[in-house]
Write a protein that holds these residues in place. Structure first.
Motif, mmCIF file in Angstrom:
data_model
loop_
_atom_site.group_PDB
_atom_site.id
_atom_site.type_symbol
_atom_site.label_atom_id
_atom_site.label_comp_id
_atom_site.label_asym_id
_atom_site.label_seq_id
_atom_site.Cartn_x
_atom_site.Cartn_y
_atom_site.Cartn_z
ATOM 1 N N MET A 1 30.980 53.167 -30.865
ATOM 2 C CA MET A 1 31.630 54.207 -30.175
ATOM 3 C C MET A 1 32.950 53.830 -29.478
ATOM 4 O O MET A 1 33.739 54.704 -29.296
ATOM 5 C CB MET A 1 30.659 54.678 -28.907
ATOM 6 N N SER A 2 33.099 52.352 -29.556
ATOM 7 C CA SER A 2 34.101 51.876 -28.832
ATOM 8 C C SER A 2 35.388 52.398 -29.681
ATOM 9 O O SER A 2 36.749 52.375 -29.148
ATOM 10 C CB SER A 2 34.014 50.509 -28.404
ATOM 11 N N LYS A 3 35.299 52.109 -31.002
ATOM 12 C CA LYS A 3 36.473 52.508 -31.874
ATOM 13 C C LYS A 3 36.804 54.019 -31.675
ATOM 14 O O LYS A 3 38.024 54.346 -31.791
ATOM 15 C CB LYS A 3 36.024 52.314 -33.414
ATOM 16 N N PHE A 4 35.866 54.995 -31.427
ATOM 17 C CA PHE A 4 36.167 56.228 -31.274
ATOM 18 C C PHE A 4 36.951 56.467 -30.091
ATOM 19 O O PHE A 4 37.960 57.317 -29.859
ATOM 20 C CB PHE A 4 34.891 57.091 -31.424
ATOM 21 N N GLY A 5 36.585 55.831 -28.926
ATOM 22 C CA GLY A 5 37.469 55.926 -27.834
ATOM 23 C C GLY A 5 39.006 55.312 -27.895
ATOM 24 O O GLY A 5 39.649 55.771 -27.387
ATOM 25 N N LYS A 6 38.910 54.229 -28.802
ATOM 26 C CA LYS A 6 40.422 53.732 -29.109
ATOM 27 C C LYS A 6 41.335 54.778 -29.992
ATOM 28 O O LYS A 6 42.433 54.936 -29.505
ATOM 29 C CB LYS A 6 40.110 52.337 -29.912
ATOM 30 N N LEU A 7 40.596 55.341 -30.744
ATOM 31 C CA LEU A 7 41.169 56.348 -31.595
ATOM 32 C C LEU A 7 41.750 57.565 -30.774
ATOM 33 O O LEU A 7 42.963 58.069 -30.846
ATOM 34 C CB LEU A 7 40.201 57.264 -32.544
ATOM 35 N N LYS A 8 40.874 58.118 -29.713
ATOM 36 C CA LYS A 8 41.443 58.887 -28.798
ATOM 37 C C LYS A 8 42.409 58.653 -27.720
ATOM 38 O O LYS A 8 43.424 59.228 -27.537
ATOM 39 C CB LYS A 8 40.065 59.520 -27.912
ATOM 40 N N GLU A 9 42.348 57.292 -27.417
ATOM 41 C CA GLU A 9 43.612 56.683 -26.699
ATOM 42 C C GLU A 9 44.832 56.693 -27.505
ATOM 43 O O GLU A 9 45.886 56.884 -26.831
ATOM 44 C CB GLU A 9 43.087 55.447 -26.349
ATOM 45 N N LEU A 10 44.594 56.346 -28.549
ATOM 46 C CA LEU A 10 45.988 56.309 -29.388
ATOM 47 C C LEU A 10 46.777 57.648 -29.786
ATOM 48 O O LEU A 10 47.722 57.974 -29.536
ATOM 49 C CB LEU A 10 45.446 55.744 -30.769
ATOM 50 N N VAL A 11 45.763 58.664 -30.063
ATOM 51 C CA VAL A 11 46.196 60.155 -30.080
ATOM 52 C C VAL A 11 47.064 60.385 -28.868
ATOM 53 O O VAL A 11 48.277 60.860 -28.866
ATOM 54 C CB VAL A 11 45.141 60.960 -30.509
ATOM 55 N N SER A 12 46.481 60.213 -27.690
ATOM 56 C CA SER A 12 47.166 60.494 -26.457
ATOM 57 C C SER A 12 48.224 59.785 -26.088
ATOM 58 O O SER A 12 49.234 60.389 -25.544
ATOM 59 C CB SER A 12 46.029 60.230 -25.193
ATOM 60 N N SER A 13 48.424 58.482 -26.500
ATOM 61 C CA SER A 13 49.444 57.537 -26.334
ATOM 62 C C SER A 13 50.805 58.202 -27.140
ATOM 63 O O SER A 13 51.791 57.882 -26.698
ATOM 64 C CB SER A 13 49.184 56.293 -26.521
ATOM 65 N N VAL A 14 50.505 58.772 -28.129
ATOM 66 C CA VAL A 14 51.438 59.099 -29.293
ATOM 67 C C VAL A 14 52.066 60.514 -28.904
ATOM 68 O O VAL A 14 53.040 60.746 -29.501
ATOM 69 C CB VAL A 14 51.090 58.714 -30.855
ATOM 70 N N GLU A 15 51.414 61.047 -27.969
ATOM 71 C CA GLU A 15 51.743 62.315 -27.892
ATOM 72 C C GLU A 15 53.271 62.690 -27.500
ATOM 73 O O GLU A 15 54.030 63.678 -27.860
ATOM 74 C CB GLU A 15 50.828 63.077 -26.700
ATOM 75 N N ALA A 16 53.578 61.883 -26.344
ATOM 76 C CA ALA A 16 55.034 61.978 -25.864
ATOM 77 C C ALA A 16 56.021 61.723 -26.799
ATOM 78 O O ALA A 16 57.007 62.147 -26.990
ATOM 79 C CB ALA A 16 55.021 61.069 -24.873
ATOM 80 N N ASP A 17 55.738 60.614 -27.842
ATOM 81 C CA ASP A 17 56.770 60.270 -28.856
ATOM 82 C C ASP A 17 56.804 61.678 -29.896
ATOM 83 O O ASP A 17 57.922 61.739 -30.154
ATOM 84 C CB ASP A 17 56.225 58.813 -29.576
ATOM 85 N N ALA A 18 55.787 61.894 -30.125
ATOM 86 C CA ALA A 18 55.667 63.110 -31.136
ATOM 87 C C ALA A 18 56.502 64.294 -30.451
ATOM 88 O O ALA A 18 57.367 64.744 -31.142
ATOM 89 C CB ALA A 18 54.372 63.687 -31.491
ATOM 90 N N ASP A 19 56.498 64.574 -29.290
ATOM 91 C CA ASP A 19 57.491 65.444 -28.306
ATOM 92 C C ASP A 19 58.787 65.258 -28.677
ATOM 93 O O ASP A 19 59.438 65.938 -28.927
ATOM 94 C CB ASP A 19 56.893 65.677 -27.222
ATOM 95 N N LYS A 20 59.103 64.134 -28.421
ATOM 96 C CA LYS A 20 60.282 63.437 -28.505
ATOM 97 C C LYS A 20 60.995 63.472 -29.920
ATOM 98 O O LYS A 20 62.238 64.199 -29.990
ATOM 99 C CB LYS A 20 60.731 62.052 -27.911
ATOM 100 N N MET A 37 50.710 56.547 -36.614
ATOM 101 C CA MET A 37 49.885 57.333 -37.398
ATOM 102 C C MET A 37 49.310 56.387 -38.672
ATOM 103 O O MET A 37 48.197 56.725 -38.900
ATOM 104 C CB MET A 37 50.542 58.266 -38.380
ATOM 105 N N GLN A 38 49.911 55.335 -38.783
ATOM 106 C CA GLN A 38 49.404 54.273 -39.583
ATOM 107 C C GLN A 38 48.047 53.468 -38.941
ATOM 108 O O GLN A 38 47.033 53.563 -39.565
ATOM 109 C CB GLN A 38 50.382 53.317 -40.080
ATOM 110 N N GLU A 39 48.299 53.096 -37.512
ATOM 111 C CA GLU A 39 47.063 52.549 -37.080
ATOM 112 C C GLU A 39 45.878 53.756 -36.783
ATOM 113 O O GLU A 39 44.800 53.149 -36.984
ATOM 114 C CB GLU A 39 47.676 52.564 -35.738
#
Length: 59
Positions: A1-20, A37-39
């Motif tokens: 489950m820790s990998k799934f948590g990392k996945l969610k964190e990564l999606v959240s962290s890239v949101e601002a850059d996607a908007d930019k 996205m590669q990660e």
């Protein structure tokens, strides 16, 4: 489950850059989005392999 948590964190962290990138045309943000996205792809594949392994070990 820790990998799934990392996945969610990564999606959240890239949101601002996607908007930019998509809304403001910031090319450097696009590079960061592509890297993230590669990660995500690699992490998702690891999760898929873990799920398959657990599923098959039950047989």
């Amino acid at each position: 489950m820790s990998k799934f948590g990392k996945l969610k964190e990564l999606v959240s962290s890239v949101e601002a850059d996607a908007d930019k990138f998509f809304n403001k045309g910031n090319a450097a943000a696009g590079t960061r989005v592509r890297k993230a996205m590669q990660e995500l792809k690699n992490l998702a594949q690891e999760i898929r392999n873990d799920v398959t392994s657990v599923k098959n070990s039950g047989k």
